[in-house]
Design an enzyme around this catalytic site. Structure first.
Site, PDB file in Angstrom:
ATOM      1  NE  ARG A 146      -4.205  -1.523   0.267  1.00  0.00           N
ATOM      2  CZ  ARG A 146      -4.373  -2.534  -0.590  1.00  0.00           C
ATOM      3  NH1 ARG A 146      -3.494  -2.771  -1.545  1.00  0.00           N
ATOM      4  NH2 ARG A 146      -5.441  -3.302  -0.509  1.00  0.00           N
ATOM      5  CG  HIS A 152      -3.645  -0.539  -6.768  1.00  0.00           C
ATOM      6  ND1 HIS A 152      -4.016   0.000  -5.566  1.00  0.00           N
ATOM      7  CD2 HIS A 152      -3.615  -1.891  -6.547  1.00  0.00           C
ATOM      8  CE1 HIS A 152      -4.228  -0.965  -4.676  1.00  0.00           C
ATOM      9  NE2 HIS A 152      -3.987  -2.139  -5.257  1.00  0.00           N
TER      10      HIS A 152
END
Ligand code: OXD
Length: 307
Positions: free
Chosen positions: A222, A270
């Site tokens: 993350r 992502h």
């Protein structure tokens, strides 16, 4: 009839889930219908308050290995189990991405691509692979798969986890002392940790300084794992030679962010690993069946661990 609310742009779930449980009714957000009729929710980034508005919700399924996108909801209803996804294909995709990033740097692709722009024929060789170690932060399903695959192509691999683990062929470390011992050994460091209070900002100035000069950082966990200003500073002074980043504090990464234009940074949107309905649906349905039969759910988020 059990009813599941899907909050995802991937509509293939609507057909895939009932293939495994024909009785299951799937409603696709925002078409909620009667909120009281919803038993299960399968969600990515649920809007704040959505889950609380479902009075008979029994299980929340995360459409990701991480659950931070659910915990971010300030109105998240208490006491409802949250299940993390376990998808063999997502695991495979994440490993592909990790190999791509390591080999991109290891085979000097940034320099080779720059040479090509100038029609320059410069042969460049990697460091000796059996003496070039990779460290994997996080030894869950995904981290272990990455570690094994790197090991299979000849890298010495170290793995780090919160608590002690044993993985064949991998040198495992744990805790703060283990991290301090591992970092100086690793030319490449790959983060696939869950984002928890303990791992927030883990890749900070001290962490980066502990890596050997010329190390590379790959983040597929993350954005919150990396202190951006510390990474940028370490790249600018040349202590860190490159970064391959898939996740960011703010997504999409804002156009003015320095990562976009940084010559030593690869930015990807992502996309390291997606959850694929064809391979992930059976595990979700197996958990629904367990729940319907009064059995223990698998892969439940544990607040005390943070993942
Ligand atoms: C995940 C992700 O959590 O894709 O699975 O980021």
């Amino acid at each position: 009839m059990p009813t599941l609310l899907l909050k995802s742009q991937t509509t293939a779930w609507i057909e895939e889930l009932p293939r495994h449980l024909p009785d299951l009714k799937v409603r696709h957000y925002p078409d909620i219908g009667d909120p009281a009729g919803i038993d299960y929710a399968l969600v990515w980034l649920p809007p704040p308050g959505l889950l609380k508005s479902l009075p008979n919700l029994k299980v929340i399924f995360s459409l990701g290995a991480g659950v931070d996108h659910i915990l971010a909801d300030p109105e998240l209803p208490a006491g409802i189990p949250i299940v993390r996804i376990s998808d063999p294909h997502q695991c495979h995709l994440m490993s592909e991405y990790a190999l791509l990033a390591v080999l991109y740097f290891h085979r000097a692709m940034p320099a080779i691509l720059a040479d090509q722009l100038q029609a320059k024929w410069t042969r460049r060789w990697p460091l000796y692979t059996p003496e070039t170690a990779v460290g994997v932060l996080g030894l869950g399903e995904i981290g272990q798969d990455i570690a094994r695959k790197l090991c299979a192509i000849g890298f010495p691999v170290h793995g780090w986890s919160r608590s002690p683990k044993r993985v064949d062929g991998i040198t495992c470390h744990h805790g703060q002392a283990g991290l301090r011992a591992m970092l100086p050994l690793c030319r490449y460091i790959i983060c696939v940790l869950p984002l928890t209070e303990a791992t927030q900002g883990i890749i900070d100035a001290a962490f980066l300084q502990a890596l050997p000069p010329g190390a590379f950082v790959i983040n597929m966990g993350r954005g919150g794992h990396v202190v951006d200003k510390d990474l940028l500073a370490a790249l600018d002074i040349g202590h860190i030679a490159g970064a391959f980043l898939d996740v960011f504090d703010v997504e999409p990464l804002p156009p003015a962010h320095p990562y976009w234009q940084h010559p030593k940074v690869v930015v990807t949107p992502h996309c390291a690993g997606d959850v694929v309905p064809r391979t992930a649906a059976s595990a979700i349905v197996a958990n629904i069946r367990r729940h319907l039969g009064g059995d223990k759910l698998h892969n439940v988020y544990q607040p005390d661990r943070g993942y």
